[in-house]
Write a protein that holds these residues in place. Structure first.
Motif, PDB file in Angstrom:
ATOM      1  N   THR A 185       1.234  -1.062   0.104  1.00 52.28           N
ATOM      2  CA  THR A 185       0.052  -0.169  -0.148  1.00 52.28           C
ATOM      3  C   THR A 185       1.173   1.520  -0.106  1.00 52.28           C
ATOM      4  O   THR A 185       1.076   2.062  -0.608  1.00 52.28           O
ATOM      5  N   PHE A 186       1.930   0.994   1.045  1.00 49.64           N
ATOM      6  CA  PHE A 186       2.725   2.426   1.201  1.00 49.64           C
ATOM      7  C   PHE A 186       3.757   2.228  -0.619  1.00 49.64           C
ATOM      8  O   PHE A 186       3.684   3.975  -1.142  1.00 49.64           O
ATOM      9  N   LEU A 187       4.193   1.467  -0.783  1.00 53.34           N
ATOM     10  CA  LEU A 187       4.148   1.096  -2.094  1.00 53.34           C
ATOM     11  C   LEU A 187       3.386   1.902  -3.648  1.00 53.34           C
ATOM     12  O   LEU A 187       3.932   2.808  -4.267  1.00 53.34           O
ATOM     13  N   ALA A 188       2.282   1.099  -3.122  1.00 52.22           N
ATOM     14  CA  ALA A 188       1.251   2.264  -4.434  1.00 52.22           C
ATOM     15  C   ALA A 188       0.777   3.146  -4.255  1.00 52.22           C
ATOM     16  O   ALA A 188       1.519   4.745  -5.464  1.00 52.22           O
ATOM     17  N   ALA A 189       1.675   3.759  -2.682  1.00 53.15           N
ATOM     18  CA  ALA A 189       1.494   5.305  -2.769  1.00 53.15           C
ATOM     19  C   ALA A 189       2.689   6.163  -3.228  1.00 53.15           C
ATOM     20  O   ALA A 189       2.376   7.165  -4.015  1.00 53.15           O
ATOM     21  N   LEU A 190       3.368   6.023  -3.163  1.00 48.96           N
ATOM     22  CA  LEU A 190       4.798   6.232  -3.479  1.00 48.96           C
ATOM     23  C   LEU A 190       4.703   6.109  -5.048  1.00 48.96           C
ATOM     24  O   LEU A 190       5.276   7.538  -5.453  1.00 48.96           O
ATOM     25  N   GLY A 191       4.353   4.944  -5.639  1.00 43.22           N
ATOM     26  CA  GLY A 191       3.981   5.537  -7.503  1.00 43.22           C
ATOM     27  C   GLY A 191       3.173   6.611  -7.529  1.00 43.22           C
ATOM     28  O   GLY A 191       3.384   7.272  -9.404  1.00 43.22           O
ATOM     29  N   VAL A 192       1.799   6.514  -6.990  1.00 44.88           N
ATOM     30  CA  VAL A 192       1.057   7.486  -7.661  1.00 44.88           C
ATOM     31  C   VAL A 192       1.663   9.152  -7.012  1.00 44.88           C
ATOM     32  O   VAL A 192       1.815   9.684  -8.033  1.00 44.88           O
ATOM     33  N   ALA A 193       2.468   9.345  -5.955  1.00 41.74           N
ATOM     34  CA  ALA A 193       3.111  10.616  -5.289  1.00 41.74           C
ATOM     35  C   ALA A 193       4.496  11.024  -5.980  1.00 41.74           C
ATOM     36  O   ALA A 193       4.295  12.823  -5.734  1.00 41.74           O
ATOM     37  N   GLY A 194       4.855  10.081  -5.930  1.00 43.13           N
ATOM     38  CA  GLY A 194       6.990   9.819  -6.304  1.00 43.13           C
ATOM     39  C   GLY A 194       7.095  10.335  -5.080  1.00 43.13           C
ATOM     40  O   GLY A 194       6.912  10.238  -3.734  1.00 43.13           O
ATOM     41  N   GLY A 195       8.629  10.352  -5.159  1.00 41.78           N
ATOM     42  CA  GLY A 195       9.436  10.017  -3.997  1.00 41.78           C
ATOM     43  C   GLY A 195      10.418   8.659  -4.124  1.00 41.78           C
ATOM     44  O   GLY A 195      10.107   8.380  -4.565  1.00 41.78           O
ATOM     45  N   GLU A 196      10.546   9.301  -2.489  1.00 43.64           N
ATOM     46  CA  GLU A 196      11.942   7.877  -1.716  1.00 43.64           C
ATOM     47  C   GLU A 196      11.448   7.492  -0.897  1.00 43.64           C
ATOM     48  O   GLU A 196      11.356   8.191   0.388  1.00 43.64           O
ATOM     49  N   ILE A 197      11.015   6.414  -0.413  1.00 46.44           N
ATOM     50  CA  ILE A 197      10.976   5.451   1.298  1.00 46.44           C
ATOM     51  C   ILE A 197      11.688   4.810   2.103  1.00 46.44           C
ATOM     52  O   ILE A 197      12.346   3.619   0.581  1.00 46.44           O
ATOM     53  N   VAL A 198      11.374   4.474   2.212  1.00 51.75           N
ATOM     54  CA  VAL A 198      12.027   3.518   3.274  1.00 51.75           C
ATOM     55  C   VAL A 198      10.836   2.657   4.189  1.00 51.75           C
ATOM     56  O   VAL A 198       9.870   2.869   4.968  1.00 51.75           O
ATOM     57  N   LEU A 199      11.303   1.140   3.947  1.00 52.45           N
ATOM     58  CA  LEU A 199       9.393   0.381   4.810  1.00 52.45           C
ATOM     59  C   LEU A 199      10.658  -0.430   5.561  1.00 52.45           C
ATOM     60  O   LEU A 199      10.936  -1.506   5.030  1.00 52.45           O
ATOM     61  N   GLU A 200      10.388  -0.223   6.786  1.00 57.60           N
ATOM     62  CA  GLU A 200      11.215  -0.696   8.017  1.00 57.60           C
ATOM     63  C   GLU A 200      10.620  -2.076   8.653  1.00 57.60           C
ATOM     64  O   GLU A 200       9.248  -2.429   8.627  1.00 57.60           O
ATOM     65  N   GLY A 201      11.051  -2.983   8.109  1.00 60.11           N
ATOM     66  CA  GLY A 201      10.843  -4.329   8.681  1.00 60.11           C
ATOM     67  C   GLY A 201      10.256  -4.674   7.686  1.00 60.11           C
ATOM     68  O   GLY A 201       9.769  -6.428   7.961  1.00 60.11           O
ATOM     69  N   ALA A 202       9.441  -4.526   6.483  1.00 61.35           N
ATOM     70  CA  ALA A 202       8.951  -5.453   4.997  1.00 61.35           C
ATOM     71  C   ALA A 202      10.288  -6.512   5.121  1.00 61.35           C
ATOM     72  O   ALA A 202      11.423  -6.395   4.662  1.00 61.35           O
ATOM     73  N   ARG A 203       9.614  -7.298   4.549  1.00 63.68           N
ATOM     74  CA  ARG A 203      10.572  -8.347   3.906  1.00 63.68           C
ATOM     75  C   ARG A 203      10.055  -8.617   2.207  1.00 63.68           C
ATOM     76  O   ARG A 203       9.276  -9.001   1.622  1.00 63.68           O
ATOM     77  N   PRO A 204      11.455  -7.744   1.721  1.00 62.33           N
ATOM     78  CA  PRO A 204      11.382  -8.211   0.624  1.00 62.33           C
ATOM     79  C   PRO A 204      11.291  -9.678  -0.340  1.00 62.33           C
ATOM     80  O   PRO A 204      10.790  -9.725  -1.599  1.00 62.33           O
ATOM     81  N   ASP A 205      11.557 -10.591  -0.016  1.00 62.31           N
ATOM     82  CA  ASP A 205      11.698 -12.221  -0.520  1.00 62.31           C
ATOM     83  C   ASP A 205      10.266 -11.944  -0.142  1.00 62.31           C
ATOM     84  O   ASP A 205       9.250 -13.929  -0.813  1.00 62.31           O
ATOM     85  N   HIS A 206       9.360 -12.161   0.613  1.00 57.33           N
ATOM     86  CA  HIS A 206       7.275 -11.941   0.287  1.00 57.33           C
ATOM     87  C   HIS A 206       7.198 -11.253  -0.612  1.00 57.33           C
ATOM     88  O   HIS A 206       5.880 -11.308  -0.731  1.00 57.33           O
ATOM     89  N   MET A 207       7.752 -10.420  -1.083  1.00 58.85           N
ATOM     90  CA  MET A 207       7.156  -9.194  -2.247  1.00 58.85           C
ATOM     91  C   MET A 207       8.280  -9.464  -3.411  1.00 58.85           C
ATOM     92  O   MET A 207       7.759  -8.363  -4.257  1.00 58.85           O
ATOM     93  N   ASP A 208       8.447 -10.460  -4.051  1.00 64.71           N
ATOM     94  CA  ASP A 208       9.052 -10.708  -5.393  1.00 64.71           C
ATOM     95  C   ASP A 208       8.507 -10.612  -6.591  1.00 64.71           C
ATOM     96  O   ASP A 208       9.135  -9.245  -7.440  1.00 64.71           O
ATOM     97  N   MET A 209       6.737 -11.276  -6.548  1.00 60.45           N
ATOM     98  CA  MET A 209       6.661 -10.418  -7.894  1.00 60.45           C
ATOM     99  C   MET A 209       5.333  -9.027  -8.101  1.00 60.45           C
ATOM    100  O   MET A 209       5.793  -8.417  -9.123  1.00 60.45           O
ATOM    101  N   LEU A 210       5.425  -8.555  -6.664  1.00 61.53           N
ATOM    102  CA  LEU A 210       5.089  -7.276  -6.563  1.00 61.53           C
ATOM    103  C   LEU A 210       5.718  -6.239  -7.220  1.00 61.53           C
ATOM    104  O   LEU A 210       6.033  -5.100  -8.062  1.00 61.53           O
ATOM    105  N   MET A 211       7.649  -6.424  -6.789  1.00 59.50           N
ATOM    106  CA  MET A 211       8.315  -5.332  -6.850  1.00 59.50           C
ATOM    107  C   MET A 211       8.316  -4.987  -8.070  1.00 59.50           C
ATOM    108  O   MET A 211       8.656  -4.440  -9.229  1.00 59.50           O
TER     109      MET A 211
END
Ligand code: EPU
Length: 419
Positions: A237-263
């Motif tokens: 959800t925060f990555l989608a917000a980033l996509g729409v609004a632009g910018g640069e963010i860090v999602l602390e604690g998120a697991r990239p290995d759970h989101m391969d397809m989304l990324m």
């Protein structure tokens, strides 16, 4: 009446901590029925659905205390194996108490959940799996009554890798006699988290997270402490917000290995993401590109990501074709996006999204958790003010959603009031 008011601004900038996964914690709470004693769950988000599951456990006689991010459940020797309609109606996921109740008490009386905004939500695979393990069911007055003098391990083939059916079968099989094999099991990270929790309790489960799960039944389980995995849908959800609004963010604690397809999908649309020592990093600049989306069981694109991706596609450069393959009725929010100027045509389980340069802020209504979050995301890319009514749906699945968006610099606020 809760509303979220959104004004377009950007770029987003900063860090947010991703909370524990709703769809994991609800099942871990159900699993506490399986053993007497005190359980401690950490990283538990403050969500209406967690409160609903806590109320359900309390109604069965367990004690639940949620303070900060720690949830303590005390499961006494005697409990009442009933999930009443008022509570099941509040949260459909309550059906996951069926497997543990049958395994541990040999009986259960659970209200039938009924359909919801996604369309019909059958539980036939839950019941068939439990029947194959030795349970019997009757249905009367809106309740399922289940009995199981003893459960015996068997081979289960799921018609579809249903998350809930896999979880109910898993929680029943851990105390069944002998070996159970679940074929075509759901592979979501939340299933692996549940299996890790059950194994820590003394269960013997192999292969969770793959299509074949093997469970060797044990006689006894004991209470444990466990830290819930991060919520990949909240991170999305925060990555989608980033996509729409632009910018640069860090999602602390998120697991990239759970989101391969989304990324990968986000990359196709021009949002850069990568793993970061603290979680996941993301950056977006300029107008998004479009892509096609087809929802599938994990590791495919999750149906829960789809409303978020549709919000992004609404302002992307080009046309995206979106196929919904999990829940037939999950396009209701599209009418709300169209009210904001989105160019979307739905046909059966497809949506054709022609990106427009800008959406136009409007009063809209959240019909479910993810659709509500997706409308807030869309509001970040719309001219003028967007007011998302029925924001209580969002509170079912997001802990401090508005505050976290504000921490990233978004101009978002909550309003409570009449009408
Ligand atoms: N299905 C059947 N029969 C069954 C069970 C499922 O036909 O007995 C069908 C469903 O109707 C659906 C498909 O199988 O078409 C998949 O359903 P699944 O059982 O996998 O979903 P669920 O367990 O009911 C969980 C999440 C949902 C998420 C789906 C799919 C929880 C509490 N809910 O639901 O999350 O969309 O898996 O990944 O874990 C949300 O968080 O907002 C949410 C809806």
């Amino acid at each position: 009446m809760q509303r979220i008011v959104v004004h377009p601004n950007g770029p987003l900038d900063g860090r947010v901590r991703i909370s524990g996964a709703k769809n994991s914690v609800l099942k871990l709470m159900a699993a506490t029925v399986l053993a007497e004693g005190t359980f401690v769950l950490r990283n538990v988000p403050a969500l209406d659905d967690v409160r609903a599951m806590a109320d359900l456990l309390r109604s069965m006689g367990l004690t639940v205390d949620h303070s900060g991010e720690t949830l303590t459940v005390v499961r006494p020797a005697e409990i009442d194996p009933v999930a009443p309609y008022e509570l099941v109606e509040r949260m459909r996921a309550s059906i996951v108490v069926l497997g543990p109740l049958l395994a541990r008490l040999g009986q259960a009386r659970v209200a039938l959940p009924g359909g919801d905004d996604f369309g019909p939500r059958p539980i036939d695979m839950h019941l068939q799996s439990l029947e194959r393990l030795g349970a019997t069911f009757t249905t009367a007055h809106g309740y399922i009554e289940g009995r199981a003098d003893h459960l015996v391990g068997t081979r289960l083939f799921l018609d579809f890798p249903s998350v809930g059916a896999t979880e109910n079968a898993l929680m029943a099989a851990v105390l069944a006699k002998g070996e159970t094999v679940i074929e075509n099991a759901a592979r979501e990270p939340e299933i692996a988290d549940l299996a890790a929790f059950l194994n820590r309790m003394g269960a013997s489960i192999l292969g969770a997270g793959s299509p074949t799960i093997t469970i060797e039944g044990v006689d006894e389980l004991s209470p444990v402490e466990h830290e819930v995995i991060p919520d990949r849908i909240e991170a999305a959800t925060f990555l989608a917000a980033l996509g729409v609004a632009g910018g640069e963010i860090v999602l602390e604690g998120a697991r990239p290995d759970h989101m391969d397809m989304l990324m990968q999908k986000l990359g196709d649309m021009g949002v850069r993401t990568s793993s970061h020592p603290d979680g996941v990093w993301g950056m977006a600049r300029g107008r998004l590109g479009s892509t096609d989306v087809s929802t599938l069981p994990y590791p495919g694109v999750a149906t829960d990501y789809k409303p978020l991706l549709v919000s992004m596609l609404s302002v992307a450069d080009g046309v995206g074709i979106v196929a919904e393959n999990i829940f037939s009725g999950r396009f209701r929010y599209v009418d709300e996006l169209v009210r904001m100027g989105a160019d979307i045509r739905t046909e059966d389980h497809y949506a054709i999204v022609r990106g427009v340069e800008k959406l136009s802020g409007a009063p809209v209504r959240a019909h479910d958790i993810r659709a509500g979050a997706a409308l807030v995301v869309a509001g970040l890319g719309a001219e003028g003010e967007t007011v998302v009514a029925d924001a209580h749906h969002i509170d079912r699945g997001y802990d401090r959603f508005v505050e976290k968006l504000q921490a990233l610099g978004a101009e978002v606020e909550r309003q409570s009031g009449e009408g």
